[in-house]
Design an enzyme around this catalytic site. Structure first.
Site, PDB file in Angstrom:
ATOM      1  N   SER A  99       0.849  -1.200  -0.004  1.00  9.87           N
ATOM      2  CA  SER A  99      -0.134   0.022  -0.076  1.00  9.87           C
ATOM      3  C   SER A  99       0.570   1.165  -0.078  1.00  9.87           C
ATOM      4  CB  SER A  99      -0.977   0.002   1.299  1.00  9.87           C
ATOM      5  OG  SER A  99      -2.002   1.054   1.301  1.00  9.87           O
ATOM      6  N   ASP A 243      -3.508   6.389  -3.247  1.00  7.77           N
ATOM      7  CA  ASP A 243      -2.293   5.739  -2.447  1.00  7.77           C
ATOM      8  C   ASP A 243      -1.585   4.695  -3.212  1.00  7.77           C
ATOM      9  OD1 ASP A 243      -4.281   3.686  -2.356  1.00  7.77           O
ATOM     10  OD2 ASP A 243      -3.809   3.320  -0.226  1.00  7.77           O
ATOM     11  N   ASP A 245      -1.428   1.527  -3.832  1.00  8.90           N
ATOM     12  CA  ASP A 245      -2.044   0.529  -4.516  1.00  8.90           C
ATOM     13  C   ASP A 245      -3.421   0.844  -5.013  1.00  8.90           C
ATOM     14  OD1 ASP A 245      -2.966   0.771  -1.725  1.00  8.90           O
ATOM     15  OD2 ASP A 245      -3.648  -1.668  -1.712  1.00  8.90           O
ATOM     16  N   ASP A 247      -5.909   1.942  -3.870  1.00 10.17           N
ATOM     17  CA  ASP A 247      -7.586   1.464  -3.139  1.00 10.17           C
ATOM     18  C   ASP A 247      -8.124   2.695  -2.355  1.00 10.17           C
ATOM     19  OD1 ASP A 247      -5.781   1.406  -1.088  1.00 10.17           O
ATOM     20  OD2 ASP A 247      -6.704  -0.661  -0.426  1.00 10.17           O
TER      21      ASP A 247
END
Length: 454
Positions: A99, A243, A245, A247
């Site tokens: 992440s 961010d 990743d 999501d």
């Protein structure tokens, strides 16, 4: 002595430094353990742009295939694209990402078929225990017949699914700056936004897991500075930051001012309620603004308050049949996305709402941002329980004050509230406070911090 992976396997995912805490050998064992615990005959795997991600992902695939399980690799993707694949293909999934963590980290987010979460109480503990055992005794025996490993493209289908949930074809043209932070937004945004009436100004779309420009963590205000500056320079209608990743999404208005994730939660809740005939359950965690349940009720919905954390939100979404859920950390969950979180779908809702009227974003969100919040403030403490007890003692019994223990300690009055909750992984207490005006919020915040840090 048995191996201990408790520092690597967290409450919601696997996450640690590569190769110090884990490597491809361990990833292979995680692949075998995952398919045993979820009892899978086939799985889907994706990964982000970190240098270690392709190798770790392929090792996990080998471990799963050795147990006779067929593996579909979707390659580079955002976390919500992996959730899409898990939902659309009805397969358990594994996403290799850390992440927003720095470049030396990597991790695995796991889900069952239909993007149902795998956390410490829903399989992750058993997975850890299997891997710990195999680390000492050796990998499990392979199945008589190896599983296959095949590749599949899902980006176009993912984009089409999202665009089928939000109609952007008739919005007015908008100029939008997007900061992908060298993360997976640089991979997904061009396809999702293609053909829409948007003048896209891309920032840091080059996939680079070393994060050469800034950390891909928009929750830290320092990482929004470049986006804010560019929005003002371009006279853009808004800015969006993802961010690492992709999501989670964060929004800034036409002035470059950050829009509270609680305001975004309220805005999207109102839109989802309208789309569902003015009724439905909306989930919000206990550190979102008072604005959220107010807006939900005003639009005919039923607000349900939960603990902080995606496993609690997703569990409550499934239990209550909720149509939408939001967290103040900028995670947004949708019934039409298998109850999973997708920052991209939230971003499309914001674009549709803004482009469906003539005013600026600052004016649009003002109706959903009614109070003054402190943001989350972390304090290192020697004894979490002792400080929580001191706070309780200071406020308990006061007239007009209510206390609850849903997640840490929440204290509420007619004019303000605050929540203090302990970190599960660090010696920290996290404070969030909100009030009807800035002066009151500042006073309450400082009073509570003085007790925490005494």
């Amino acid at each position: 002595m048995a191996s201990d992976l408790s520092q690597l396997v967290k409450a919601y995912d696997v996450r640690g430094v590569v190769p110090d805490q884990w490597d491809e050998t361990l990833a292979e064992l995680f692949g075998a353990a995952f398919v045993h615990v979820v009892d899978a005959s086939a799985i889907v795997i994706g990964h982000d742009m970190r240098p270690s991600s392709p190798g770790l992902s392929r090792a996990f695939a080998r471990g799963a295939a050795a147990q006779g399980v067929d593996v579909t690799e979707i390659g580079l993707c955002s976390t919500d694209q992996l959730y899409y694949a898990s939902g659309a293909l009805n397969l358990p999934g594994a996403m290799f990402t850390a992440s927003h963590n720095p470049a030396q980290y990597n991790g695995i987010k796991l889900c069952r078929a239909g993007a149902a979460p795998v956390g410490q109480d829903t399989g992750l503990t058993q997975i850890r225990e299997l891997v710990e055992g195999w680390t000492d005794t050796g990998a499990p025996a392979p199945a008589g017949t190896q599983g296959t490993i095949t590749q599949r493209e899902t980006l176009d289908d993912y984009a089409a699914h999202l665009r089928g949930l939000v109609d952007l074809t008739s919005i007015r043209p908008l100029k939008v700056v997007v900061d992908a932070g060298n993360g997976m937004g640089g991979h997904t945004v061009p396809t999702v936004f293609a053909g829409l009436p948007l003048d896209l100004v891309p920032m840091y779309f080059e996939l680079d897991g070393t994060f050469p420009n800034h950390e891909a963590n928009p929750l830290d205000p320092a990482n929004l500075v470049d986006l804010q500056k560019r929005v003002r320079e371009e006279s853009a209608d808004l800015g969006i930051a993802f961010d690492g990743d992709a999501d989670r999404c964060f929004v800034v208005d036409e002035h470059g001012d950050p829009v509270s994730p609680s305001a975004i939660t309220a805005l999207v809740a109102a839109r989802e309620l309208a789309r569902n005939g003015g009724e439905g359950v909306i989930i919000h965690n206990l550190i979102t603004s008072w604005s959220v349940p107010e807006v939900v009720k005003e639009n005919g919905g039923t607000p349900v308050r939960t603990r902080v954390g995606h496993s609690f939100i997703k569990a409550e979404m499934a239990k209550s049949g909720a149509i939408f859920g939001g967290e103040h950390s900028a995670h947004y969950y949708f019934k039409d996305f298998w109850n999973a979180d997708t920052g991209m779908l939230a971003a499309l809702h914001v674009l549709a709402a803004l482009g469906g009227q003539d005013g600026p974003l600052s004016g649009l969100v003002a109706a959903y941002d009614r109070y003054t919040g402190s943001g989350e403030i972390n304090s290192t403490v020697a004894d979490q329980a002792d400080r929580l007890a001191a706070i309780r003692s200071a406020y308990e019994g006061q007239e007009g004050v209510t206390l609850d223990n849903l997640d840490g300690l929440t204290i509420t009055t007619a004019d303000w509230w605050f929540n203090v909750r302990p970190s599960n992984t660090e010696p920290l207490l996290r404070l969030n406070a909100e009030a009807r005006d800035e002066a009151t919020m500042t006073k309450v915040r400082d009073e509570v911090l003085a007790i925490i840090r005494a």
